[in-house]
Scaffold this active site. Structure first.
Site, PDB file in Angstrom:
ATOM      1  N   LYS A  77       0.844  -1.201   0.000  1.00 37.92           N
ATOM      2  CA  LYS A  77       0.000   0.000   0.000  1.00 37.92           C
ATOM      3  C   LYS A  77       0.880   1.251   0.000  1.00 37.92           C
ATOM      4  O   LYS A  77       1.598   1.506   0.951  1.00 37.92           O
ATOM      5  CB  LYS A  77      -0.880   0.048   1.248  1.00 37.92           C
ATOM      6  N   GLY A 101       7.305   4.687   8.094  1.00 36.23           N
ATOM      7  CA  GLY A 101       6.429   5.830   8.336  1.00 36.23           C
ATOM      8  C   GLY A 101       6.682   6.432   9.701  1.00 36.23           C
ATOM      9  O   GLY A 101       7.808   6.380  10.210  1.00 36.23           O
ATOM     10  N   SER A 102       5.640   6.978  10.301  1.00 33.54           N
ATOM     11  CA  SER A 102       5.816   7.701  11.565  1.00 33.54           C
ATOM     12  C   SER A 102       6.053   6.750  12.728  1.00 33.54           C
ATOM     13  O   SER A 102       5.599   5.604  12.731  1.00 33.54           O
ATOM     14  CB  SER A 102       4.577   8.544  11.847  1.00 33.54           C
ATOM     15  N   THR A 103       6.755   7.246  13.724  1.00 34.89           N
ATOM     16  CA  THR A 103       7.037   6.461  14.929  1.00 34.89           C
ATOM     17  C   THR A 103       5.738   6.110  15.634  1.00 34.89           C
ATOM     18  O   THR A 103       5.571   5.004  16.156  1.00 34.89           O
ATOM     19  CB  THR A 103       7.987   7.255  15.841  1.00 34.89           C
ATOM     20  N   GLU A 104       4.809   7.062  15.610  1.00 33.49           N
ATOM     21  CA  GLU A 104       3.514   6.848  16.267  1.00 33.49           C
ATOM     22  C   GLU A 104       2.788   5.614  15.695  1.00 33.49           C
ATOM     23  O   GLU A 104       2.363   4.724  16.443  1.00 33.49           O
ATOM     24  CB  GLU A 104       2.692   8.116  16.017  1.00 33.49           C
ATOM     25  N   GLU A 144      10.702   0.953   9.951  1.00 35.13           N
ATOM     26  CA  GLU A 144      11.658   2.028   9.674  1.00 35.13           C
ATOM     27  C   GLU A 144      10.913   3.322   9.953  1.00 35.13           C
ATOM     28  O   GLU A 144       9.996   3.687   9.227  1.00 35.13           O
ATOM     29  CB  GLU A 144      12.148   1.933   8.225  1.00 35.13           C
ATOM     30  N   CYS A 173      13.612  10.768   6.426  1.00 28.62           N
ATOM     31  CA  CYS A 173      13.728  10.241   7.798  1.00 28.62           C
ATOM     32  C   CYS A 173      15.147  10.371   8.326  1.00 28.62           C
ATOM     33  O   CYS A 173      15.350  10.540   9.519  1.00 28.62           O
ATOM     34  CB  CYS A 173      13.258   8.798   7.842  1.00 28.62           C
ATOM     35  N   GLU A 227      10.824  15.367  15.249  1.00 30.36           N
ATOM     36  CA  GLU A 227      11.035  15.313  13.808  1.00 30.36           C
ATOM     37  C   GLU A 227      10.100  16.334  13.142  1.00 30.36           C
ATOM     38  O   GLU A 227       8.885  16.256  13.303  1.00 30.36           O
ATOM     39  CB  GLU A 227      10.716  13.900  13.303  1.00 30.36           C
TER      40      GLU A 227
HETATM   41  P1  NAI Z   1       2.037   7.804   8.780  1.00 34.16           P
HETATM   42  O1  NAI Z   1       2.918   6.913   9.581  1.00 34.16           O
HETATM   43  O2  NAI Z   1       0.646   8.037   9.270  1.00 34.16           O
HETATM   44  O3  NAI Z   1       1.913   7.208   7.287  1.00 34.16           O
HETATM   45  C1  NAI Z   1       2.826   6.304   6.695  1.00 34.16           C
HETATM   46  C2  NAI Z   1       2.066   5.154   6.056  1.00 34.16           C
HETATM   47  O4  NAI Z   1       1.363   4.439   7.061  1.00 34.16           O
HETATM   48  C3  NAI Z   1       1.001   5.592   5.047  1.00 34.16           C
HETATM   49  O5  NAI Z   1       0.948   4.648   4.005  1.00 34.16           O
HETATM   50  C4  NAI Z   1      -0.276   5.536   5.865  1.00 34.16           C
HETATM   51  O6  NAI Z   1      -1.438   5.347   5.091  1.00 34.16           O
HETATM   52  C5  NAI Z   1      -0.021   4.338   6.753  1.00 34.16           C
HETATM   53  N1  NAI Z   1      -0.781   4.300   8.011  1.00 34.16           N
HETATM   54  C6  NAI Z   1      -1.290   5.338   8.725  1.00 34.16           C
HETATM   55  N2  NAI Z   1      -1.903   4.893   9.825  1.00 34.16           N
HETATM   56  C7  NAI Z   1      -1.783   3.536   9.822  1.00 34.16           C
HETATM   57  C8  NAI Z   1      -2.205   2.497  10.716  1.00 34.16           C
HETATM   58  N3  NAI Z   1      -2.870   2.761  11.829  1.00 34.16           N
HETATM   59  N4  NAI Z   1      -1.879   1.221  10.411  1.00 34.16           N
HETATM   60  C9  NAI Z   1      -1.185   0.929   9.293  1.00 34.16           C
HETATM   61  N5  NAI Z   1      -0.770   1.863   8.414  1.00 34.16           N
HETATM   62  C10 NAI Z   1      -1.072   3.155   8.675  1.00 34.16           C
HETATM   63  O7  NAI Z   1       2.796   9.162   8.572  1.00 34.16           O
HETATM   64  P2  NAI Z   1       2.152  10.598   8.190  1.00 34.16           P
HETATM   65  O8  NAI Z   1       0.933  10.821   9.033  1.00 34.16           O
HETATM   66  O9  NAI Z   1       2.009  10.655   6.730  1.00 34.16           O
HETATM   67  O10 NAI Z   1       3.300  11.586   8.643  1.00 34.16           O
HETATM   68  C11 NAI Z   1       3.407  12.012   9.993  1.00 34.16           C
HETATM   69  C12 NAI Z   1       4.853  12.172  10.362  1.00 34.16           C
HETATM   70  O11 NAI Z   1       5.502  10.919  10.334  1.00 34.16           O
HETATM   71  C13 NAI Z   1       5.663  13.037   9.436  1.00 34.16           C
HETATM   72  O12 NAI Z   1       5.508  14.390   9.724  1.00 34.16           O
HETATM   73  C14 NAI Z   1       7.040  12.536   9.726  1.00 34.16           C
HETATM   74  O13 NAI Z   1       7.552  13.151  10.881  1.00 34.16           O
HETATM   75  C15 NAI Z   1       6.853  11.066   9.984  1.00 34.16           C
HETATM   76  N6  NAI Z   1       7.142  10.250   8.786  1.00 34.16           N
HETATM   77  C16 NAI Z   1       8.307   9.555   8.738  1.00 34.16           C
HETATM   78  C17 NAI Z   1       8.630   8.834   7.606  1.00 34.16           C
HETATM   79  C18 NAI Z   1       9.881   8.085   7.485  1.00 34.16           C
HETATM   80  O14 NAI Z   1      10.358   7.881   6.392  1.00 34.16           O
HETATM   81  N7  NAI Z   1      10.457   7.593   8.545  1.00 34.16           N
HETATM   82  C19 NAI Z   1       7.743   8.807   6.435  1.00 34.16           C
HETATM   83  C20 NAI Z   1       6.505   9.523   6.614  1.00 34.16           C
HETATM   84  C21 NAI Z   1       6.258  10.223   7.751  1.00 34.16           C
HETATM   85 MG    MG Z   2      -0.466   9.641   9.998  1.00 33.09          MG
END
Ligand code: NAI
Ligand code: MG
Length: 491
Positions: free
Chosen positions: A195, A247-250, A269, A303, A400
């Site tokens: 996805k 994606g995000s740490t959260e 990651e 990241c 971040e």
């Molecule tokens: P996110 O972690 O919500 O999104 C990343 C991916 O996870 C997307 O494909 C999203 O649809 C999916 N996702 C969201 N909630 C999910 C869940 N509960 N279960 C499974 N998959 C889920 O990140 P977001 O909201 O786009 O960005 C927020 C912050 O996260 C950014 O400001 C940045 O600080 C950080 N981030 C870090 C990244 C990295 O490369 N380490 C990449 C993207 C964001």
């Molecule tokens: Mg998010």
């Protein structure tokens, strides 16, 4: 006045070089009005769609499906069938042929992919053209090479595929993250449900056409789109053997909680807050280039971005002066213009997050510098920003930001640099700038970070493992290490 300005005045060199626009043609890529899900080699109609846009001007690009848990179930079933029905028992040398084909096709169609990546994601075309696309193809080439050498890579351990991998990726390097996930999974004999992030689905959807051209057996790779709800459904799917998330740490923590106690394998990651440490013996002009590349590359949506700059006190003033001067030469604007250095912020939500953290920096007492630049009226934009007078306790030094915002701090001794650099919950990457080899090694051994760059920054190679310490996640992608999460061993 800076040295360069003085020389220019003396020899009568014009100080102002304005660039004519040099737009890449967007007509090279065809975007459909509406996309479904690529499942079992066919397109499934979505029941619900949302609009994906171009962040440079908010232009609607296409309607994209929001996959429901039922759609996820179909994709997982297709992946399971393809796994059982041939893919997992195919000789590695045969799997390699498909990966080589995919790599070649990505190279052949790289201009088309680069334009689409910049249009849908906002990153400068010179980055998608010169970084994202070559690296994505290189990843497929690299893992194609391992596919028939797994027994050699893990001698006497009888490596076997894990099964069906659920892969969830972010929006900052859409196609590259797809390559990081799919290439090792297929090389090891797994099948995939992937996805892309909700704001950047288009290159993953175009990639389905590459899969068709490569004649990859149906169901080996399934691409579904949607937001976090779709991601959560993949994580929860009963028949998925492994989850790979970037994606995000959260969200990473949430996924880890969900999977605790289950037999599903997991790699994460996550975020970072990397230290980029400049010692007083470093070549300052090169260091400035590295700092700029470290934080303004891809609008800071990286990241491993070098978002905390640590400068040795004795060179603080000249270095900050050189840095601020260099910022005035960055061209912010249309991602499809070949001269653009800093493109559009990926989404309204991300822009809001950057605004919020920058406001907190000002409030807590840091000093802000932004070069004069005219930002386009439509779309999502943020000027390259430097904060000085930053204390370690400020949010801009701890959280971040994921935007073009640098926090500058100082240190006196290597020990102090190290202590401050490691004072973070993250540990994805770090940079060290010094002419002394022994100091590079001393720092690299002690920095708690997965990647340490010396006298350079943001360099990537498929042969080099990448991944985090602490809250930056676990598991490695790239290199031989990147095979392990996709293998089980029958020892
Ligand atoms: P996110 O972690 O919500 O999104 C990343 C991916 O996870 C997307 O494909 C999203 O649809 C999916 N996702 C969201 N909630 C999910 C869940 N509960 N279960 C499974 N998959 C889920 O990140 P977001 O909201 O786009 O960005 C927020 C912050 O996260 C950014 O400001 C940045 O600080 C950080 N981030 C870090 C990244 C990295 O490369 N380490 C990449 C993207 C964001
Ligand atoms: Mg998010």
């Amino acid at each position: 006045m800076a040295e360069l300005d003085k020389t220019q005045r003396e020899v009568g060199v014009p100080g102002d070089w304005t660039y004519a626009t040099a737009p890449e043609s967007r007509d090279i890529v065809h975007i459909a009005d509406r996309y479904g899900f690529f499942v079992g080699g066919e397109w499934l109609e979505p029941t619900e769609t949302y609009e994906t846009i171009a962040p440079r001007d908010e232009e609607p690009l296409a309607a994209v499906g929001q996959a429901t848990p039922e759609d996820v179930g179909r994709a997982v079933a297709a992946a399971r069938e393809a796994y059982a029905d041939g893919w997992s028992s195919l000789p590695g040398s045969e799997r390699a042929k498909y990966l080589f084909r995919i790599a070649r096709l990505l190279q052949e169609r790289s201009r088309e992919f680069a334009v689409l990546e910049s249009l849908n994601g906002g990153k400068p075309i010179k980055e998608s053209r010169d970084v994202d696309l070559p690296l994505a193809a290189a990843h497929f080439f690299y893992y194609a090479g391992w596919a028939d050498k797994l027994e050699y890579a893990f001698a006497n351990r009888r490596p076997r595929a894990v099964g069906v991998a659920g892969q969830i990726i972010p929006w900052n390097f859409p196609l590259l993250m797809l390559a990081w996930k799919i290439a090792p999974a297929l090389a090891c004999g797994n099948t995939v449900v992937l996805k892309p992030a909700e704001t950047t689905p288009l290159t993953a959807l175009l990639f389905c056409d590459v899969l068709r051209q490569a004649e990859l057996p149906p169901g080996v790779v399934n691409i579904i789109t949607g937001d976090g709800r779709t991601g959560a459904a993949i994580v929860e799917s009963e028949d998925v053997d492994k989850i790979a998330f970037t994606g995000s740490t959260e969200v990473g923590k949430e996924i880890q909680r969900r999977l605790a106690g289950s037999s599903k394998r997991l790699t994460l990651e996550l975020g970072g807050k990397a230290a980029n440490v400049v010692f007083d013996d470093a070549a300052l002009d090169q260091a400035v280039e590295g700092i700029v590349n470290g934080i303004y590359f891809n609008q800071g949506h990286v990241c491993c971005a070098g978002s905390r700059l640590f400068v040795q006190e004795s060179i603080y003033e000249p270095l900050v002066a050189k840095l601020e001067r260099r910022l005035t030469t960055l061209r912010v604007g249309d991602p499809l213009d070949k001269n653009t250095d800093v493109g559009a912020i990926n989404s309204a939500a991300q822009l809001e997050k950057i605004h919020e953290l920058v406001a907190s920096g000002k409030e807590e007492g840091a000093e802000i510098y932004q070069p004069p630049c005219v930002l386009p009226e439509k779309g999502y934009w943020f000027a390259p920003t430097v904060f000085t007078n930053v204390a370690q306790s400020y949010r801009i030094a701890q959280e971040e930001i994921f935007g073009p915002v640098l926090s500058v701090l100082t240190f006196r001794t290597p020990e102090e640099a190290l202590e401050k650099a490691n004072n973070t919950p993250y540990g994805l990457s770090a940079g060290v700038w010094t002419e002394k080899g022994s100091r590079i090694l001393w720092m690299a051994q002690r920095l708690r970070a997965g990647v340490v760059w010396a006298n350079t920054y943001n360099r990537f190679d498929p042969a080099s493992p990448f991944g985090g310490y602490k809250e930056s996640g676990f598991g490695r992608e790239g290199g031989k290490h990147g095979l392990e999460p996709y293998l089980r061993f029958e020892e």
